[in-house]
Write an enzyme that holds these catalytic residues in place. Structure first.
Site: not given
Ligand code: PEP
Ligand code: MG
Length: 568
Positions: A430, A454, A501
């Site tokens: 990320e 991110d 994700c």
């Molecule tokens: C992301 O950064 O895509 C992620 C799934 O984590 P979060 O949204 O918790 O930063």
């Molecule tokens: Mg993230």
């Protein structure tokens, strides 16, 4: 037509019911008997706690445990000795009445939370104001708005909906919600989604444009609202509503079906969760496992860190419920936009570029990281747990995390405690650095999960929470797409699983591209799973190659987006 933020999908057509909280007038009355006034405050506090507890229990049975937790969070605030102690000190120190002392102290905390800027702290500020009003109303003998008895076909219109107001909503009578404040992840939005009531939030100046009883039409998926629209508009949205409900119902046919593309490629379709209770929806919507357990949510809404045993129980519960299906648990990802007051983190100049996630954990090895790793490894004896490290930028970070996992394994071996010996350890890709070094990472890690939320922010240098620059924030930007494609290619070359994700994994415009790039696993909110299964099973990956090539030949987000829309 007015525009806001879509908070809960679906079409709502009904009559406006403006829910305005009575404006409380709080004056500083001088009292003569501080001890008696403290008693008066204590009685109101106890009543507020009893009322909140009753509401939480009612919500837990009607909606779900997760939703009731918001009110349990209120209970925690009400029972915080620091807060109540300061209120009592104000009463005694300033000879002030309870209403004023509550106003003063709660506002001070609410303003402090609000000034922290991120959405979670904004919510904490709303919670603080909510409990303040509840206590003051008890003291002043003012009764609350009775949302529970609104007539059928009501569209709730409010400045902001506090969780305790939302808790009283009867979904049989309320067919939509419009608020002037709030965001996609505010508690009222979460509750609206849980109740499956269409909602649009952050509609600026809406209350001035609507009267009680006006016809309101809202599209929760698009984030738009009409007041007293032309007959033709209402008819158009009635058709849309019928189509939306039909489509939603039709998705049930994908329950129990495998996620295989038309040309026979099996895709893993899994869900994101934040708490063990979220597993209910994961099972309801037939996700094939968990692709992201955001463990930081276990650390929120409380006054101290969950112990190793508490964490173990939470991870174990999820592993057992998923019955051998993969459960990817991410180690603590705090900092950035996620703050946990008791962790004692100072506000960074640039929170997203600062002391967060793995950087924080490697600095707080003994009190934070080791207990979490121990809990994770112990729970791994009960299911198919995999460990995921967030926010990695360089190999050393991964190696250090891995070395700690090995240390903990050795400790458990010595004590004869069971764990999954071949537990997989992967990373979130990320950051721009991890993406550029994906070839090297792929040789050392067991899997990748691309965090597009991110990755988009770090690739585009655009704060993911800043409205002013949100026009730059899109995973369909060619730079982000190139990064995603590169990560997938590197992972596939080394034969490791590559998942995603971030929110992009459930985006209908992204899914064909991700399939063509060779993504193995898609992880998303549970309610998005069946639609993703429908889309994935409708594609042939071989046929998508030419489409992806064409999409990748464009050099602007607009062109890519227009092209992908054309294909829908
Ligand atoms: C992301 O950064 O895509 C992620 C799934 O984590 P979060 O949204 O918790 O930063
Ligand atoms: Mg993230």
């Amino acid at each position: 037509m007015m525009k806001g933020t879509s908070a809960s999908a679906g079409i709502g057509i009904g009559k406006a019911a403006i829910v305005e909280e009575t404006e409380l007038v709080i004056k500083k009355e001088t009292i003569s008997d501080a001890a008696a006034e403290k008693e008066r405050f204590r009685a109101a506090l106890n009543q507020a706690m009893e009322e909140t507890d009753a509401l939480a229990k009612d919500l837990a049975t009607r909606v779900g445990e997760k939703e009731a937790e918001i009110l349990n969070g209120h209970l925690m605030l009400l029972s915080d000795p620091m807060l109540t102690g300061e209120i009592e000190n104000t009463i005694a120190g300033e000879n002030a009445c309870s209403e004023y002392a509550i106003e003063n102290v709660c506002n001070m905390y609410a303003d402090m939370f609000a000034s922290m800027g991120d959405e979670l702290m904004q919510q904490r500020a709303t919670d603080m104001r909510d409990i303040k009003t509840r206590m003051q109303k008890i003291l002043l003998g003012v009764s609350s708005v009775d949302i529970a008895s609104l007539p059928a076909g009501s569209i709730i219109v409010a400045k902001d909906l506090t969780p305790s107001m939302t808790a009283g909503i009867n979904p049989d009578n309320v067919c939509g919600i419009v608020t002037e404040l709030g965001g996609k992840t505010s508690h009222s939005a979460i509750l609206a989604r849980a109740l499956e009531i269409p909602a649009v939030v952050a509609v600026e100046g809406f209350i001035n444009n609507v009267k009680d009883g006006d016809t309101v039409v809202l599209d929760g998926s698009e984030g738009i609202v009409f007041v007293n629209p032309e007959e033709t508009v209402t008819a158009e949205y009635e058709t849309k509503r019928t189509a939306y409900l039909k489509e939603k119902k039709e998705l049930d046919q994908y329950i129990g079906k495998p996620t295989v593309t038309k040309d026979g490629v099996t895709i893993e379709l899994v869900a994101n969760i934040g708490k063990p209770e979220d597993v209910d929806k994961v099972l309801q919507y037939d996700a094939e496992g968990i692709g992201l357990f955001r463990t930081e949510f276990l650390f929120m809404d409380r006054n101290s860190m969950p112990t190793e045993d508490e964490q173990f129980e939470a991870y174990q519960k999820v592993a057992i419920a998923m019955n051998g299906k993969p459960v990817i648990i991410r180690t603590l990802d705090i900092g950035g936009d996620k703050e946990i007051p008791y962790m004692g983190l100072k506000k960074d100049e640039n929170p997203f570029l600062g002391y967060r996630a793995i950087r924080f954990c490697l600095d707080r090895r003994e009190d934070v990281y080791r207990p979490q790793l121990r809990a994770l490894l112990r729970a791994s004896a009960f299911g198919n747990i995999k460990i995921m490290v967030p926010m990695v930028t360089c190999l050393e970070e991964f190696r250090e995390a891995k070395a700690m996992i090995e240390e903990v394994k050795a400790e458990l071996d010595l004590k004869g405690i069971a764990y999954k010996k071949d537990i997989q350890v992967g990373i979130m890709v990320e950051t721009a650095a991890a993406s550029l070094m994906a070839d090297a990472f792929a040789k050392e890690v067991d899997f990748f999960s691309i965090g597009t939320n991110d990755l988009t922010q770090y690739t585009m240098s655009v704060d993911r929470g800043n409205d002013k620059v949100s026009y730059l924030y899109s995973p369909l930007n060619p730079a982000v797409l190139r990064s995603i494609r590169h990560i997938i290619q590197c992972g596939r070359k080394e034969g490791i699983m590559v998942g995603m994700c971030g929110e992009a994994a459930s985006d209908p415009l992204m899914i064909p591209l991700l399939l063509a790039f060779g993504l193995n696993e898609f992880s998303m909110s549970a309610s998005a799973v069946l639609n993703a299964r429908k889309l994935i099973t409708g594609y042939s990956i071989a046929e998508l190659q030419a489409i992806a090539d064409k999409a990748m030949s464009f050099v602007t987000t607009k062109e890519v987006e227009a092209y992908m829309r054309e294909l829908q």
